[in-house]
Design a protein around this motif. Structure first.
Motif, PDB file in Angstrom:
ATOM      1  N   GLY A 108       5.129  -0.111   2.124  1.00  0.00           N
ATOM      2  CA  GLY A 108       4.550  -0.734   3.314  1.00  0.00           C
ATOM      3  C   GLY A 108       4.167  -2.179   3.075  1.00  0.00           C
ATOM      4  O   GLY A 108       4.391  -3.066   3.929  1.00  0.00           O
ATOM      5  N   THR A 109       3.594  -2.444   1.909  1.00  0.00           N
ATOM      6  CA  THR A 109       3.228  -3.823   1.574  1.00  0.00           C
ATOM      7  C   THR A 109       4.468  -4.699   1.441  1.00  0.00           C
ATOM      8  O   THR A 109       4.502  -5.845   1.897  1.00  0.00           O
ATOM      9  CB  THR A 109       2.419  -3.852   0.265  1.00  0.00           C
ATOM     10  OG1 THR A 109       1.257  -3.042   0.408  1.00  0.00           O
ATOM     11  CG2 THR A 109       2.017  -5.269  -0.093  1.00  0.00           C
ATOM     12  N   ALA A 112       5.862  -5.411   4.955  1.00  0.00           N
ATOM     13  CA  ALA A 112       5.017  -6.376   5.670  1.00  0.00           C
ATOM     14  C   ALA A 112       5.223  -7.786   5.133  1.00  0.00           C
ATOM     15  O   ALA A 112       5.287  -8.776   5.896  1.00  0.00           O
ATOM     16  CB  ALA A 112       3.548  -5.973   5.564  1.00  0.00           C
ATOM     17  N   GLN A 113       5.353  -7.905   3.800  1.00  0.00           N
ATOM     18  CA  GLN A 113       5.555  -9.222   3.198  1.00  0.00           C
ATOM     19  C   GLN A 113       6.913  -9.801   3.588  1.00  0.00           C
ATOM     20  O   GLN A 113       7.040 -10.989   3.920  1.00  0.00           O
ATOM     21  CB  GLN A 113       5.453  -9.112   1.679  1.00  0.00           C
ATOM     22  CG  GLN A 113       5.533 -10.455   0.943  1.00  0.00           C
ATOM     23  CD  GLN A 113       4.344 -11.330   1.234  1.00  0.00           C
ATOM     24  OE1 GLN A 113       3.229 -11.050   0.794  1.00  0.00           O
ATOM     25  NE2 GLN A 113       4.538 -12.403   1.986  1.00  0.00           N
ATOM     26  N   ARG A 115       8.688  -9.117   6.317  1.00  0.00           N
ATOM     27  CA  ARG A 115       8.691  -9.492   7.728  1.00  0.00           C
ATOM     28  C   ARG A 115       7.913 -10.792   7.962  1.00  0.00           C
ATOM     29  O   ARG A 115       8.305 -11.640   8.771  1.00  0.00           O
ATOM     30  CB  ARG A 115       8.105  -8.359   8.561  1.00  0.00           C
ATOM     31  CG  ARG A 115       9.015  -7.123   8.582  1.00  0.00           C
ATOM     32  CD  ARG A 115       8.469  -6.029   9.469  1.00  0.00           C
ATOM     33  NE  ARG A 115       9.349  -4.864   9.448  1.00  0.00           N
ATOM     34  CZ  ARG A 115       8.984  -3.643   9.045  1.00  0.00           C
ATOM     35  NH1 ARG A 115       7.735  -3.429   8.640  1.00  0.00           N
ATOM     36  NH2 ARG A 115       9.849  -2.643   9.055  1.00  0.00           N
ATOM     37  N   ALA A 116       6.780 -10.939   7.255  1.00  0.00           N
ATOM     38  CA  ALA A 116       5.991 -12.171   7.392  1.00  0.00           C
ATOM     39  C   ALA A 116       6.789 -13.380   6.921  1.00  0.00           C
ATOM     40  O   ALA A 116       6.797 -14.445   7.564  1.00  0.00           O
ATOM     41  CB  ALA A 116       4.685 -12.047   6.605  1.00  0.00           C
TER      42      ALA A 116
END
Length: 389
Positions: A108-109, A112-113, A115-116
């Protein structure tokens, strides 16, 4: 469907976790392009949204590669994410990585990284496109300004050919002018013409609010429209000043253009033998009369600007006796350059102070004083009419 963003995955050759990591990144909706860590050929980053460097045990090779990428990318924004042991976090950031996730980071991390970083790269790409468009617009603007400069220079040259180089001397009448074009394309114009053995016609005018090449070329149009003398066969007629203005006004109104600037103008006819003078005025400052003996006075002549509406103009008649002088200026002779009737206090004061001077020295002395008090960049024209004693 939108094309998925591409993640460049750079991992050591034969690294056992490379296949699983590739599947994991693809499961987040990214397209994955493979790269062997430390490979010499340059990478084409055109389609890459995020570069992921899985260091494994080759931290030094990953650092060298990241530094090389940063040098190759220059101002191009491509975020670099390191996946490395905890002990390599500082090395990754020092080499140029934007972020470092350790081996303990969960999926998940990672997602998220990624996509950011993809959002950051997309925003940077949009900014780069806008910057390129702005540079293109700037180049086009420079070309347009260069062309405008050429047009202004051509208009200035054309207008200069229509300004008189010298004035006629008829009987005891003498004419002098101080003209200063204070920007590239002058909006002021003046003319003095001998009409017959005794009469001299003259006018002084300006374009109010003109710009670019419009000022000079429209000034030429007005000058050519100002007919001071009509010739029919073997006879001629001296056109009265009020009729001169009426004709020019109709010509301007007849152009039918919405952006034609206003024109201020004073026209006159002088009988150089008797001193009889007739004036008509359209929006320009009132002339100042300086008698040989006596105080300077303003000759008020009513009349609206040219080009506003179809109208007529009223004449003013007077007499210039030997030793008398008449000064006619444009709005540029005023400190604020404001168009319209206005007051002539400063011109009156300057005329009085320098009345001992004669000829062109008198006009130049008055002009020098007026020029010292100007707070604008309008053209400056001061025409002097003098009857010799």
């Amino acid at each position: 469907m939108p094309t998925p963003a591409t993640v460049l995955l750079s991992a050591p050759a034969g690294w056992p976790d490379a296949i699983e990591l590739r599947k994991l990144i693809a499961s987040a909706g990214f397209a994955v392009a493979d790269h062997s860590l430390g490979a010499a050929p340059a990478v084409d980053f055109a389609a890459v949204a995020v570069a992921v460097v899985a260091t494994g045990a080759r931290v030094e090779a990953a650092a060298a590669q990241t530094r090389r990428w940063r040098a190759e990318l220059g101002d191009i924004v491509v975020p670099v994410l390191w996946l490395a042991p905890t002990s390599a976090v500082a090395a990754g950031l020092a080499a140029g990585a934007d972020a470092v996730l350790t081996d303990s980071a969960d999926a998940g991390t990672l997602f998220a990284q990624l996509r950011a970083m993809a959002r950051t790269q997309a925003n940077a790409s949009r900014v780069a496109v806008r910057a390129a468009e702005a540079r293109l617009l700037g180049d086009q603007l420079k070309k347009a300004l260069t062309q405008l400069d050429r047009e202004q220079e051509m208009a200035r040259r054309v207008q200069a050919t229509f300004l008189p180089k010298s004035f006629p001397q008829v009987c005891g009448a003498r004419f002098h002018v101080c003209y200063r074009a204070r920007h590239r394309t002058g909006g002021d114009f003046h003319e003095v013409r001998r009409l017959d053995e005794n009469h001299v016609g003259f006018f002084v005018g300006e374009l109010v609010g003109s710009g670019a090449s419009t000022g000079g070329l429209l000034g030429v149009f007005v000058q050519q429209s100002a007919v001071l003398k009509e010739i029919t066969g073997h006879s001629y007629r001296i056109v009265p000043p009020e009729e001169v203005l009426t004709t020019v006004n109709r010509q301007l109104v007849g152009l039918g253009a919405d952006d034609v600037p206003l024109v201020a103008m004073l026209s006159g006819v002088l009988n150089a033998k008797t001193g009889a003078v007739t004036l008509a005025r359209a929006g320009s400052p009132p002339p100042v009369h300086l008698p040989a003996n006596g105080s300077a006075t303003v000759w008020t002549v009513p009349g609206p600007f040219l080009g506003t509406a179809d109208t007529t103009y009223q004449p003013l008649t007077g007499v210039l006796k030997p030793g008398d002088r008449l000064l006619i200026g444009t709005d540029g002779t005023r400190p604020d350059g404001a168009p319209g009737p206005g007051a002539a206090d400063r011109l009156l004061d300057a005329v009085t102070r320098h009345r001992a001077a004669t000829g062109s020295e008198f006009v130049d002395a008055v002009a020098r004083e007026l020029l010292q008090h100007l707070h604008h960049a309008d053209d400056f024209t001061l025409l002097g009419v003098e009857m010799l004693p």
